[in-house]
Design a protein around this motif. Structure first.
Motif, mmCIF file in Angstrom:
data_model
loop_
_atom_site.group_PDB
_atom_site.id
_atom_site.type_symbol
_atom_site.label_atom_id
_atom_site.label_comp_id
_atom_site.label_asym_id
_atom_site.label_seq_id
_atom_site.Cartn_x
_atom_site.Cartn_y
_atom_site.Cartn_z
ATOM 1 N N PHE A 47 10.301 -3.032 0.115
ATOM 2 C CA PHE A 47 8.957 -2.534 0.359
ATOM 3 C C PHE A 47 8.988 -1.107 0.903
ATOM 4 N N ARG A 48 9.967 -0.806 1.770
ATOM 5 C CA ARG A 48 10.061 0.552 2.315
ATOM 6 C C ARG A 48 10.378 1.555 1.212
ATOM 7 N N MET A 49 11.207 1.153 0.260
ATOM 8 C CA MET A 49 11.557 2.057 -0.830
ATOM 9 C C MET A 49 10.410 2.231 -1.812
ATOM 10 N N ARG A 50 9.618 1.189 -1.974
ATOM 11 C CA ARG A 50 8.525 1.252 -2.950
ATOM 12 C C ARG A 50 7.274 1.926 -2.394
ATOM 13 N N ALA A 51 7.081 1.887 -1.079
ATOM 14 C CA ALA A 51 5.840 2.374 -0.474
ATOM 15 C C ALA A 51 5.497 3.822 -0.834
ATOM 16 N N PRO A 52 6.456 4.745 -0.918
ATOM 17 C CA PRO A 52 6.087 6.141 -1.232
ATOM 18 C C PRO A 52 5.735 6.377 -2.695
ATOM 19 N N LEU A 53 5.976 5.414 -3.586
ATOM 20 C CA LEU A 53 5.750 5.641 -5.008
ATOM 21 C C LEU A 53 4.268 5.835 -5.295
ATOM 22 N N GLU A 54 3.973 6.749 -6.184
ATOM 23 C CA GLU A 54 2.577 7.106 -6.463
ATOM 24 C C GLU A 54 1.850 6.015 -7.232
ATOM 25 N N ASP A 55 2.494 5.432 -8.229
ATOM 26 C CA ASP A 55 1.839 4.472 -9.113
ATOM 27 C C ASP A 55 1.783 3.092 -8.457
ATOM 28 N N PRO A 114 0.829 -1.204 0.000
ATOM 29 C CA PRO A 114 0.000 0.000 0.000
ATOM 30 C C PRO A 114 0.865 1.257 0.000
ATOM 31 N N ARG A 115 0.357 2.313 -0.593
ATOM 32 C CA ARG A 115 1.130 3.549 -0.657
ATOM 33 C C ARG A 115 1.228 4.190 0.726
ATOM 34 N N ARG A 116 2.403 4.694 1.056
ATOM 35 C CA ARG A 116 2.616 5.435 2.292
ATOM 36 C C ARG A 116 2.946 6.879 1.947
#
Length: 451
Positions: A290-298, A272-274
């Protein structure tokens, strides 16, 4: 609807007609949903009183398209389309329904319901959802019908199969349920553009060597001891190329774009997006990847499939991410010759929820790439039970059973072993075409264009 449209379109109403302004968003939402069923041109004709066309629905079928409207608070409505009518039904406050869905999913995943406790939280929430979502439309859906469901919002995460009815049966006992992206999918027609080569051989990707390149990784995907067995069984049944172990790489998958069937038996995930200030979820607070990907918008960059070397990516993500196939990469595949994609993996049907625009994740990516239908999961599915479900599913497909019915029958067979616990059998859903495999169609070998 006609009266509201006339008033809302005549311009700014006076102070005595402020209720019309409050309903304007509702009217516009109805117009948009109507267009998804019958096309914009037919929608405009209908609103002018000229006439209308509905999706072609047989006597033993129905389409239920749910949609969310700010009215002024979010409310679920649905269109019910049968062979003789199109009906609009209001279903109630969306916040209560969404909350019940979250509670139901939580109970299924964390606290298995007991066979001797029909009043458990799980089944109470399921009955509430059935009362809100199914009971208002029951008069128009015949028993044994093919039910096409177009979800919206949190309904994309709800396994409609397990909803209980008043006679004690479940929805799966009464209907074969298939998901569509919009009601208009049933109105499409096919045109043959010439005799071109048939799709390439089916491909099964299973049990990749997740630890390749970093066998001592701190964070690891869990072992899937039944994935190799599932992959081998399915490949043998359907006559597929079986890619497993260290050979199950991203490049190997990318080379299979033209396959008739693509079956994945491995891990998948959705993060899920953070946003800034948000509290962490279990996924966004997990591994470095996962921590690096969480802020991504898409959302397509936050959901993926684990392949060979995936464990290394969890700990030291690379720009290329060779061990992970992301949904954003799937969209670039050409799957127009692919009849069926099966994502036999955890959470492959989850993604970001965008009311009015579906769910953004793997199941959407494979369909957007051209696959005619996709089977995906709504939660973390048990490994052994999933392998058995898939074998039963393909046994029926090879007997030329329509794919929606084949999945339903395989679920019912598994449910006999786990009658009180839908965790084992209710997690998989079918999106798209629900008929028999195209390999049994006399037109096989022709390229089909949908218009």
């Amino acid at each position: 609807l006609q009266a509201l449209l006339r008033q809302a379109k005549e311009g700014e109403p006076d102070s005595a007609s402020l209720s019309v302004v409050a309903r304007k968003g509702f009217v516009e939402a109805l117009e948009a949903r109507l267009a998804s069923f019958i096309g914009e041109g037919a929608r405009d004709q209908l609103l002018m009183g000229i006439g209308a066309h509905r999706p072609v629905v047989g006597r033993d079928a129905a389409v239920v398209e749910f949609f969310l409207v700010e009215d002024p608070v979010p409310v679920y409505h649905c269109f019910v389309v049968t062979d003789d009518a199109l009906r609009l039904v209001s279903l109630g406050d969306a916040a209560n329904i969404d909350h019940a869905i979250r509670q139901l999913r939580s109970r299924i995943l964390e606290d298995a319901p007991r066979a001797d406790d029909p009043n458990s939280v799980c089944w109470r929430r399921a009955r509430f959802l059935a009362k809100r979502l199914l009971e208002p439309i029951l008069p128009w859906i015949p028993n044994g019908a093919q039910l096409y469901v177009v979800p919206d919002g949190a309904l994309f995460t709800l396994p409609f199969d397990l909803l209980p009815l008043e006679d004690g049966s479940l929805a799966i006992d009464r209907w074969t349920i298939t998901h569509l992206w919009n009601g208009g999918e049933l109105s499409t027609f096919s045109v043959f553009f010439g005799s071109l080569p048939a799709p390439e051989k089916a491909v099964v990707i299973s049990a990749p060597n997740l630890g390749a390149g970093n066998p001592s990784a701190e964070s690891r995907f869990t072992e899937l001891p039944f994935a190799e067995r599932e992959g081998g069984s399915v490949a043998e049944k359907i006559g597929a190329t079986h890619i497993s172990g260290t050979a199950a790489t991203k490049s190997a998958v990318a080379s299979c774009s033209g396959a008739e069937i693509l079956h994945f038996a491995t891990h998948s995930f959705y993060v899920p997006r953070r946003r800034e200030g948000d509290s962490d979820t279990a996924e966004s607070a997990g591994t470095l990847l996962f921590r690096m990907r969480a802020p991504l918008e898409d959302a397509m960059d936050r959901t993926g499939i684990a392949l060979t070397g995936a464990d290394a990516e969890l700990n030291a993500p690379t720009a290329a991410s060779e061990g992970i196939l992301f949904a954003s990469e799937v969209i670039d595949f050409d799957l127009r010759s692919t009849d069926l994609v099966v994502l036999s993996s955890c959470q492959s049907g989850l993604g970001d929820l965008r009311p009015g625009d579906g769910i953004q994740g793997l199941r959407r990516a494979f369909r957007a790439a051209g696959a005619r239908s996709v089977v995906s999961s709504l939660w973390k599915v048990p490994d052994a039970a999933t392998a058995d479900l898939m074998v039963g599913f393909y046994d029926r497909l090879l007997a030329e059973v329509p794919r929606g019915q084949a999945l339903r029958e395989a679920k019912l067979e598994l449910r006999k072993r786990f009658p009180a616990d839908p965790l084992f059998w209710a997690g998989f859903v079918l999106d798209g075409v629900d008929g028999p495999l195209f390999r049994f169609n006399p037109a096989r070998g022709l390229t089909v264009g949908t218009m």
